[in-house]
Design a protein around this motif. Sequence first.
Motif, PDB file in Angstrom:
ATOM      1  N   ARG A  13       0.814  -1.219   0.000  1.00 18.71           N
ATOM      2  CA  ARG A  13       0.000   0.000   0.000  1.00 18.71           C
ATOM      3  C   ARG A  13       0.846   1.268   0.000  1.00 18.71           C
ATOM      4  O   ARG A  13       0.469   2.270  -0.603  1.00 18.71           O
ATOM      5  CB  ARG A  13      -0.938  -0.012   1.209  1.00 18.71           C
ATOM      6  N   ASP A  14       2.016   1.227   0.672  1.00 20.89           N
ATOM      7  CA  ASP A  14       2.851   2.433   0.742  1.00 20.89           C
ATOM      8  C   ASP A  14       3.846   2.518  -0.409  1.00 20.89           C
ATOM      9  O   ASP A  14       4.745   3.355  -0.397  1.00 20.89           O
ATOM     10  CB  ASP A  14       3.577   2.505   2.090  1.00 20.89           C
ATOM     11  N   GLY A  15       3.696   1.642  -1.411  1.00 24.19           N
ATOM     12  CA  GLY A  15       4.566   1.673  -2.581  1.00 24.19           C
ATOM     13  C   GLY A  15       5.780   0.772  -2.499  1.00 24.19           C
ATOM     14  O   GLY A  15       6.563   0.713  -3.463  1.00 24.19           O
ATOM     15  N   THR A  16       5.937   0.055  -1.399  1.00 22.61           N
ATOM     16  CA  THR A  16       7.087  -0.831  -1.244  1.00 22.61           C
ATOM     17  C   THR A  16       6.943  -2.075  -2.115  1.00 22.61           C
ATOM     18  O   THR A  16       5.886  -2.708  -2.140  1.00 22.61           O
ATOM     19  CB  THR A  16       7.232  -1.263   0.236  1.00 22.61           C
ATOM     20  N   THR A  17       8.014  -2.417  -2.817  1.00 19.86           N
ATOM     21  CA  THR A  17       8.028  -3.640  -3.627  1.00 19.86           C
ATOM     22  C   THR A  17       8.245  -4.842  -2.727  1.00 19.86           C
ATOM     23  O   THR A  17       9.176  -4.866  -1.917  1.00 19.86           O
ATOM     24  CB  THR A  17       9.146  -3.567  -4.672  1.00 19.86           C
ATOM     25  N   ILE A  18       7.380  -5.854  -2.875  1.00 19.29           N
ATOM     26  CA  ILE A  18       7.495  -7.092  -2.111  1.00 19.29           C
ATOM     27  C   ILE A  18       7.739  -8.237  -3.091  1.00 19.29           C
ATOM     28  O   ILE A  18       6.943  -8.463  -4.004  1.00 19.29           O
ATOM     29  CB  ILE A  18       6.217  -7.357  -1.282  1.00 19.29           C
ATOM     30  N   ALA A  19       8.858  -8.928  -2.904  1.00 15.45           N
ATOM     31  CA  ALA A  19       9.245 -10.020  -3.795  1.00 15.45           C
ATOM     32  C   ALA A  19       8.725 -11.350  -3.262  1.00 15.45           C
ATOM     33  O   ALA A  19       8.706 -11.583  -2.046  1.00 15.45           O
ATOM     34  CB  ALA A  19      10.761 -10.073  -3.925  1.00 15.45           C
ATOM     35  N   TYR A  20       8.313 -12.211  -4.182  1.00 17.19           N
ATOM     36  CA  TYR A  20       7.837 -13.525  -3.758  1.00 17.19           C
ATOM     37  C   TYR A  20       8.119 -14.561  -4.836  1.00 17.19           C
ATOM     38  O   TYR A  20       8.305 -14.242  -6.013  1.00 17.19           O
ATOM     39  CB  TYR A  20       6.337 -13.486  -3.424  1.00 17.19           C
ATOM     40  N   ASP A  21       8.148 -15.820  -4.405  1.00 13.16           N
ATOM     41  CA  ASP A  21       8.221 -16.955  -5.311  1.00 13.16           C
ATOM     42  C   ASP A  21       6.879 -17.667  -5.291  1.00 13.16           C
ATOM     43  O   ASP A  21       6.175 -17.669  -4.271  1.00 13.16           O
ATOM     44  CB  ASP A  21       9.329 -17.924  -4.882  1.00 13.16           C
ATOM     45  N   ARG A  22       6.532 -18.290  -6.395  1.00 16.86           N
ATOM     46  CA  ARG A  22       5.278 -19.034  -6.499  1.00 16.86           C
ATOM     47  C   ARG A  22       5.588 -20.415  -7.051  1.00 16.86           C
ATOM     48  O   ARG A  22       6.323 -20.560  -8.028  1.00 16.86           O
ATOM     49  CB  ARG A  22       4.312 -18.298  -7.419  1.00 16.86           C
ATOM     50  N   GLU A  23       5.030 -21.442  -6.412  1.00 17.01           N
ATOM     51  CA  GLU A  23       5.338 -22.816  -6.796  1.00 17.01           C
ATOM     52  C   GLU A  23       4.110 -23.687  -6.563  1.00 17.01           C
ATOM     53  O   GLU A  23       3.413 -23.539  -5.561  1.00 17.01           O
ATOM     54  CB  GLU A  23       6.516 -23.335  -5.959  1.00 17.01           C
ATOM     55  N   GLY A  24       3.844 -24.590  -7.475  1.00 19.35           N
ATOM     56  CA  GLY A  24       2.778 -25.556  -7.290  1.00 19.35           C
ATOM     57  C   GLY A  24       1.464 -25.133  -7.906  1.00 19.35           C
ATOM     58  O   GLY A  24       1.354 -24.122  -8.591  1.00 19.35           O
ATOM     59  N   ASP A  25       0.439 -25.934  -7.617  1.00 23.21           N
ATOM     60  CA  ASP A  25      -0.882 -25.696  -8.177  1.00 23.21           C
ATOM     61  C   ASP A  25      -1.922 -26.182  -7.172  1.00 23.21           C
ATOM     62  O   ASP A  25      -1.839 -27.302  -6.680  1.00 23.21           O
ATOM     63  CB  ASP A  25      -1.033 -26.455  -9.502  1.00 23.21           C
ATOM     64  N   GLY A  26      -2.884 -25.327  -6.874  1.00 22.43           N
ATOM     65  CA  GLY A  26      -3.911 -25.656  -5.896  1.00 22.43           C
ATOM     66  C   GLY A  26      -4.311 -24.414  -5.135  1.00 22.43           C
ATOM     67  O   GLY A  26      -4.013 -23.288  -5.545  1.00 22.43           O
TER      68      GLY A  26
END
Length: 282
Positions: free
Chosen positions: A7-20
Amino acid sequence: MYTTTSRDGTTIAYDREGDGDPLVLVPGAFSYRRYPGLVKLAGPLAARFTVYSYDRRGRGDSGDTKPYAVEREIEDLAAVIDAAGGHAHVWGLSSGAVLALEAAAAGLPIRRLAVHEPPFVVDPAGRRPPADLLQRVTALVDAGQRGAAVRYFMVDGMGAPAFVLTMLRLMPKAWKALTTVAHTLPYDAAIMRGYQEGRQLPAGQWASVTMPTLVMCGASKESLAFFVHAAQAAAAALPDARLVQRRGLGHTKALNAPVIADTLTEFLTGPNNAAPTGGHHA
């Protein structure tokens, strides 16, 4: 790697894996999305879920907009859940478990919640961190003394034996990993403020956390007594919570990814808040 914007403009990095169904992992102090224990946990969970592992604010590839506030971290988690489709299961470890609880209380769209060894101190006779932990760690970070901040947080704050720090300093890769995120230790101290003072959890604190919740704790021989007492108190304080205490759920050493994954999968795929089989339930 994927990114979303808080919300404050900060970039948040994430990984995504799998299905469900989406499942967001919220790490505790010192951890980040590429922390080996979390990577090993995401693997088996990805067989049943779409797993989102993210760098909390200030860690890894995420930004760190100032000033810090716990509310900003709740907004970061909200941004990850939004990226996951607008709702998700959430698992939080240690201080990350407390962050997940606060996020649930703030109304984030969490379907089922798992809190893993939240480090509450509820026993008046138990060891507790210094009352000025947040101030002391902040001062050390501000002075550029990252190693001293790690030592103070782990020994004075968490109660780790001093020899553990000596051993870690002899392992350059491990020590670098700790000191790299030392500037985020005040964030974890802020999340825990008021919850480690040797008194019962505030009545009604999480009355709005009505989703099915699993409180996870290691067996008595592997988890310190204060973790067991904290888990029991958390389960009693939540409207729709079950406690599972099982060997392999302790987290003060290496995470036991198979046991954690099995426990989570049983809970998240079972009937409405059916406790996982095996171990001790309350």
